[in-house]
Design a protein around this motif. Structure first.
Motif, PDB file in Angstrom:
ATOM      1  N   PHE A 180      37.803  29.645 -17.272  1.00 45.43           N
ATOM      2  CA  PHE A 180      37.944  31.072 -17.059  1.00 45.43           C
ATOM      3  C   PHE A 180      36.753  31.525 -16.233  1.00 45.43           C
ATOM      4  CE2 PHE A 180      40.296  30.440 -21.043  1.00 45.43           C
ATOM      5  CZ  PHE A 180      41.521  30.970 -20.661  1.00 45.43           C
ATOM      6  N   SER A 181      36.969  31.642 -14.946  1.00 42.41           N
ATOM      7  CA  SER A 181      35.888  32.106 -14.086  1.00 42.41           C
ATOM      8  C   SER A 181      36.432  33.199 -13.179  1.00 42.41           C
ATOM      9  CB  SER A 181      35.305  30.959 -13.264  1.00 42.41           C
ATOM     10  OG  SER A 181      36.299  30.381 -12.457  1.00 42.41           O
ATOM     11  N   ASN A 182      35.588  34.145 -12.898  1.00 47.92           N
ATOM     12  CA  ASN A 182      35.979  35.241 -12.021  1.00 47.92           C
ATOM     13  C   ASN A 182      35.646  34.882 -10.582  1.00 47.92           C
ATOM     14  OD1 ASN A 182      36.776  36.836 -14.182  1.00 47.92           O
ATOM     15  ND2 ASN A 182      34.698  37.587 -14.510  1.00 47.92           N
ATOM     16  N   TYR A 183      36.537  35.155  -9.703  1.00 47.37           N
ATOM     17  CA  TYR A 183      36.267  34.998  -8.280  1.00 47.37           C
ATOM     18  C   TYR A 183      37.144  35.983  -7.532  1.00 47.37           C
ATOM     19  CZ  TYR A 183      40.336  31.881  -8.617  1.00 47.37           C
ATOM     20  OH  TYR A 183      41.566  31.351  -8.878  1.00 47.37           O
ATOM     21  N   ALA A 184      36.631  36.441  -6.413  1.00 44.04           N
ATOM     22  CA  ALA A 184      37.354  37.424  -5.617  1.00 44.04           C
ATOM     23  C   ALA A 184      37.717  36.805  -4.278  1.00 44.04           C
ATOM     24  CB  ALA A 184      36.482  38.655  -5.408  1.00 44.04           C
ATOM     25  N   PRO A 185      38.844  37.208  -3.703  1.00 39.04           N
ATOM     26  CA  PRO A 185      39.184  36.712  -2.369  1.00 39.04           C
ATOM     27  C   PRO A 185      38.088  37.097  -1.371  1.00 39.04           C
ATOM     28  CG  PRO A 185      41.042  37.867  -3.357  1.00 39.04           C
ATOM     29  CD  PRO A 185      39.867  38.103  -4.242  1.00 39.04           C
ATOM     30  N   HIS A 186      37.682  36.129  -0.543  1.00 40.78           N
ATOM     31  CA  HIS A 186      36.670  36.385   0.472  1.00 40.78           C
ATOM     32  C   HIS A 186      36.789  35.362   1.588  1.00 40.78           C
ATOM     33  CE1 HIS A 186      34.834  33.435  -2.239  1.00 40.78           C
ATOM     34  NE2 HIS A 186      34.048  33.074  -1.236  1.00 40.78           N
ATOM     35  N   ALA A 187      36.326  35.754   2.774  1.00 39.63           N
ATOM     36  CA  ALA A 187      36.343  34.854   3.921  1.00 39.63           C
ATOM     37  C   ALA A 187      35.137  33.918   3.840  1.00 39.63           C
ATOM     38  CB  ALA A 187      36.291  35.659   5.212  1.00 39.63           C
ATOM     39  N   PRO A 188      35.236  32.729   4.402  1.00 36.48           N
ATOM     40  CA  PRO A 188      34.075  31.837   4.444  1.00 36.48           C
ATOM     41  C   PRO A 188      32.940  32.479   5.250  1.00 36.48           C
ATOM     42  CG  PRO A 188      36.081  30.655   5.023  1.00 36.48           C
ATOM     43  CD  PRO A 188      36.438  32.098   4.957  1.00 36.48           C
ATOM     44  N   GLN A 189      31.692  32.188   4.868  1.00 34.99           N
ATOM     45  CA  GLN A 189      30.522  32.738   5.558  1.00 34.99           C
ATOM     46  C   GLN A 189      30.305  32.077   6.918  1.00 34.99           C
ATOM     47  OE1 GLN A 189      28.775  35.346   4.501  1.00 34.99           O
ATOM     48  NE2 GLN A 189      30.029  35.507   2.672  1.00 34.99           N
ATOM     49  N   ILE A 191      33.914  24.717   1.252  1.00 39.63           N
ATOM     50  CA  ILE A 191      35.063  25.442   0.690  1.00 39.63           C
ATOM     51  C   ILE A 191      34.703  25.922  -0.720  1.00 39.63           C
ATOM     52  CG2 ILE A 191      37.433  25.191  -0.162  1.00 39.63           C
ATOM     53  CD1 ILE A 191      37.696  25.137   2.692  1.00 39.63           C
ATOM     54  N   GLU A 192      35.095  27.154  -1.037  1.00 40.41           N
ATOM     55  CA  GLU A 192      34.865  27.733  -2.363  1.00 40.41           C
ATOM     56  C   GLU A 192      36.170  28.305  -2.901  1.00 40.41           C
ATOM     57  OE1 GLU A 192      32.110  30.911  -1.762  1.00 40.41           O
ATOM     58  OE2 GLU A 192      30.532  29.594  -0.994  1.00 40.41           O
ATOM     59  N   ARG A 193      36.245  28.399  -4.229  1.00 37.83           N
ATOM     60  CA  ARG A 193      37.377  29.100  -4.851  1.00 37.83           C
ATOM     61  C   ARG A 193      37.344  30.539  -4.363  1.00 37.83           C
ATOM     62  NH1 ARG A 193      37.701  27.784 -11.184  1.00 37.83           N
ATOM     63  NH2 ARG A 193      39.431  29.215 -11.003  1.00 37.83           N
ATOM     64  N   GLY A 194      38.504  31.049  -3.992  1.00 40.05           N
ATOM     65  CA  GLY A 194      38.594  32.426  -3.524  1.00 40.05           C
ATOM     66  C   GLY A 194      38.587  32.562  -2.017  1.00 40.05           C
ATOM     67  N   HIS A 195      38.303  31.486  -1.274  1.00 45.72           N
ATOM     68  CA  HIS A 195      38.325  31.590   0.179  1.00 45.72           C
ATOM     69  C   HIS A 195      39.729  31.944   0.672  1.00 45.72           C
ATOM     70  CE1 HIS A 195      34.537  29.234   1.638  1.00 45.72           C
ATOM     71  NE2 HIS A 195      34.284  30.484   1.308  1.00 45.72           N
ATOM     72  N   VAL A 196      39.769  32.832   1.633  1.00 44.55           N
ATOM     73  CA  VAL A 196      41.004  33.190   2.325  1.00 44.55           C
ATOM     74  C   VAL A 196      40.913  32.563   3.704  1.00 44.55           C
ATOM     75  CG1 VAL A 196      42.405  35.071   3.212  1.00 44.55           C
ATOM     76  CG2 VAL A 196      41.244  35.324   1.020  1.00 44.55           C
ATOM     77  N   LEU A 197      41.961  31.839   4.102  1.00 44.06           N
ATOM     78  CA  LEU A 197      41.950  31.103   5.366  1.00 44.06           C
ATOM     79  C   LEU A 197      43.170  31.456   6.200  1.00 44.06           C
ATOM     80  CD1 LEU A 197      41.090  27.643   3.759  1.00 44.06           C
ATOM     81  CD2 LEU A 197      39.489  29.166   4.938  1.00 44.06           C
ATOM     82  N   ALA A 198      42.995  31.393   7.520  1.00 42.92           N
ATOM     83  CA  ALA A 198      44.105  31.621   8.442  1.00 42.92           C
ATOM     84  C   ALA A 198      44.821  30.297   8.688  1.00 42.92           C
ATOM     85  CB  ALA A 198      43.587  32.178   9.767  1.00 42.92           C
ATOM     86  N   LEU A 199      46.138  30.339   8.717  1.00 45.30           N
ATOM     87  CA  LEU A 199      46.969  29.155   8.925  1.00 45.30           C
ATOM     88  C   LEU A 199      47.492  29.180  10.352  1.00 45.30           C
ATOM     89  CD1 LEU A 199      48.290  26.720   7.544  1.00 45.30           C
ATOM     90  CD2 LEU A 199      50.061  28.249   6.724  1.00 45.30           C
ATOM     91  N   TRP A 200      47.363  28.052  11.056  1.00 44.74           N
ATOM     92  CA  TRP A 200      47.732  27.974  12.472  1.00 44.74           C
ATOM     93  C   TRP A 200      48.756  26.869  12.714  1.00 44.74           C
ATOM     94  CZ3 TRP A 200      45.523  31.240  16.121  1.00 44.74           C
ATOM     95  CH2 TRP A 200      44.462  32.010  15.672  1.00 44.74           C
ATOM     96  N   ARG A 201      49.646  27.128  13.662  1.00 42.63           N
ATOM     97  CA  ARG A 201      50.618  26.143  14.131  1.00 42.63           C
ATOM     98  C   ARG A 201      50.186  25.725  15.535  1.00 42.63           C
ATOM     99  NH1 ARG A 201      55.620  24.154  12.292  1.00 42.63           N
ATOM    100  NH2 ARG A 201      54.757  25.399  10.669  1.00 42.63           N
ATOM    101  N   MET A 240      48.549  32.908   5.928  1.00 42.66           N
ATOM    102  CA  MET A 240      47.276  33.016   5.213  1.00 42.66           C
ATOM    103  C   MET A 240      47.321  32.116   3.980  1.00 42.66           C
ATOM    104  SD  MET A 240      45.372  35.267   6.810  1.00 42.66           S
ATOM    105  CE  MET A 240      44.166  35.855   5.648  1.00 42.66           C
ATOM    106  N   LEU A 241      46.172  31.505   3.674  1.00 43.78           N
ATOM    107  CA  LEU A 241      46.027  30.647   2.506  1.00 43.78           C
ATOM    108  C   LEU A 241      44.977  31.224   1.567  1.00 43.78           C
ATOM    109  CD1 LEU A 241      45.714  27.195   4.335  1.00 43.78           C
ATOM    110  CD2 LEU A 241      47.743  28.109   3.213  1.00 43.78           C
ATOM    111  N   PHE A 242      45.126  30.973   0.276  1.00 42.26           N
ATOM    112  CA  PHE A 242      44.148  31.381  -0.728  1.00 42.26           C
ATOM    113  C   PHE A 242      43.744  30.143  -1.518  1.00 42.26           C
ATOM    114  CE2 PHE A 242      43.110  32.804  -5.058  1.00 42.26           C
ATOM    115  CZ  PHE A 242      42.051  33.662  -4.765  1.00 42.26           C
ATOM    116  N   VAL A 243      42.488  29.739  -1.431  1.00 45.01           N
ATOM    117  CA  VAL A 243      41.993  28.541  -2.103  1.00 45.01           C
ATOM    118  C   VAL A 243      41.747  28.857  -3.587  1.00 45.01           C
ATOM    119  CG1 VAL A 243      40.153  26.823  -2.198  1.00 45.01           C
ATOM    120  CG2 VAL A 243      40.929  27.698   0.013  1.00 45.01           C
ATOM    121  N   PHE A 244      42.353  28.051  -4.471  1.00 44.80           N
ATOM    122  CA  PHE A 244      42.196  28.297  -5.904  1.00 44.80           C
ATOM    123  C   PHE A 244      41.608  27.118  -6.668  1.00 44.80           C
ATOM    124  CE2 PHE A 244      46.418  26.519  -5.426  1.00 44.80           C
ATOM    125  CZ  PHE A 244      46.504  25.620  -6.476  1.00 44.80           C
ATOM    126  N   ARG A 245      41.568  25.923  -6.078  1.00 42.62           N
ATOM    127  CA  ARG A 245      41.015  24.748  -6.771  1.00 42.62           C
ATOM    128  C   ARG A 245      40.278  23.910  -5.740  1.00 42.62           C
ATOM    129  NH1 ARG A 245      39.136  22.359 -10.992  1.00 42.62           N
ATOM    130  NH2 ARG A 245      40.345  20.764 -12.032  1.00 42.62           N
TER     131      ARG A 245
END
Length: 182
Positions: free
Chosen positions: A74-83, A116-126, A151-156
Motif C-alpha cells: 500500500f503505497s501512495n503515488y501520483a501520476p507524473h512525467a519522468p524528470q 522508471i518509477e511507479r506513477g510515470h505517465v509515458l507517451a506511446l508512439w507508432r 498514453m501509458l501509466f506505469v504501475f509496477r
C-alpha cells in the motif's frame, strides 16, 4: 497461493537480451493438506500436498506453478512525467494477445535502473511507415514521421522491466512500439 503458468523469457526488442521472466497468472489456491513420504513394502511412496482452487482466471493444469501470495503493498503515488528524457519499447502484451488496446497491460524494456518509477505517465508512439514517394520520378523510399497514438501509466517496476496500463490509444499496440516521456 497464486497459480502461474510456466514462465517465458522477456526479450529486449532491440538487443535481444533476456530482461526477466513473466509467468501468466492462472488463479488462486488454498493449502488444504500437507504431503507425505512413507515406505510401503520397502518402496518409497510420495503423497503430494493437496490444494483447493479458490479462484480461477483460466484453466489450471499439470505443470502450473504455485507461489505464496505476497503481502500487499500500500503505497501512495501520483501520476507524473519522468524528470529526464526517457525512451524504450514494448516488450510484450500481458496475456496471450498479439495486440493490445485501452485498459490492457504491457511490459516495457525499461525499469528502475533506467529511471522508471511507479506513477510515470509515458507517451506511446507508432513507427512511421516506409512508403514510395510517388511525387518524385525516381520513386524513392521515404519514412513517414512517427505518430503519437496513446498514453501509458506505469504501475509496477522491477530492475530491468516495468509494467504499464494503456490509458488511451488510437491504434492497436504491438510489441516493438516505443514510448517516450510525454
Amino acid at each position: 497461493y497464486r497459480i502461474f503458468r510456466e514462465p517465458k523469457a522477456l526479450l529486449d526488442p532491440a538487443t535481444k537480451e533476456v530482461l526477466g521472466y513473466e509467468a501468466g497468472y492462472v488463479g488462486t489456491a488454498e493449502y488444504t493438506r500437507p504431503g507425505d513420504s512413507r515406505d510401503v513394502s520397502g518402496k518409497p511412496e510420495i503423497i503430494p500436498a493437496t490444494f483447493t482452487v479458490t479462484g480461477i482466471k483460466q484453466e489450471a493444469g499439470v505443470g502450473d506453478r504455485l507461489a505464496p501470495v505476497p503481502d500487499r503493498e500500500f503505497s501512495n503515488y501520483a501520476p507524473h512525467a519522468p524528470q529526464a528524457p526517457l525512451a524504450g519499447q514494448i516488450v510484450s502484451i500481458y496475456g496471450d494477445a498479439l495486440t493490445a488496446g485501452q485498459n490492457q497491460i504491457v511490459a516495457l524494456n525499461r525499469g528502475a535502473r533506467d529511471g522508471i518509477e511507479r506513477g510515470h505517465v509515458l507517451a506511446l508512439w507508432r513507427d512511421g511507415a516506409q512508403v514510395i514517394d510517388k511525387t518524385d520520378a525516381a520513386k524513392p523510399l521515404i519514412k513517414l514521421p512517427d505518430e503519437r497514438h496513446g498514453m501509458l501509466f506505469v504501475f509496477r517496476v522491477f530492475d530491468r522491466v516495468s509494467y504499464a496500463l494503456i490509458m488511451s490509444v488510437k491504434d492497436p499496440v504491438s510489441a516493438g512500439d516505443h514510448f517516450t516521456q510525454p
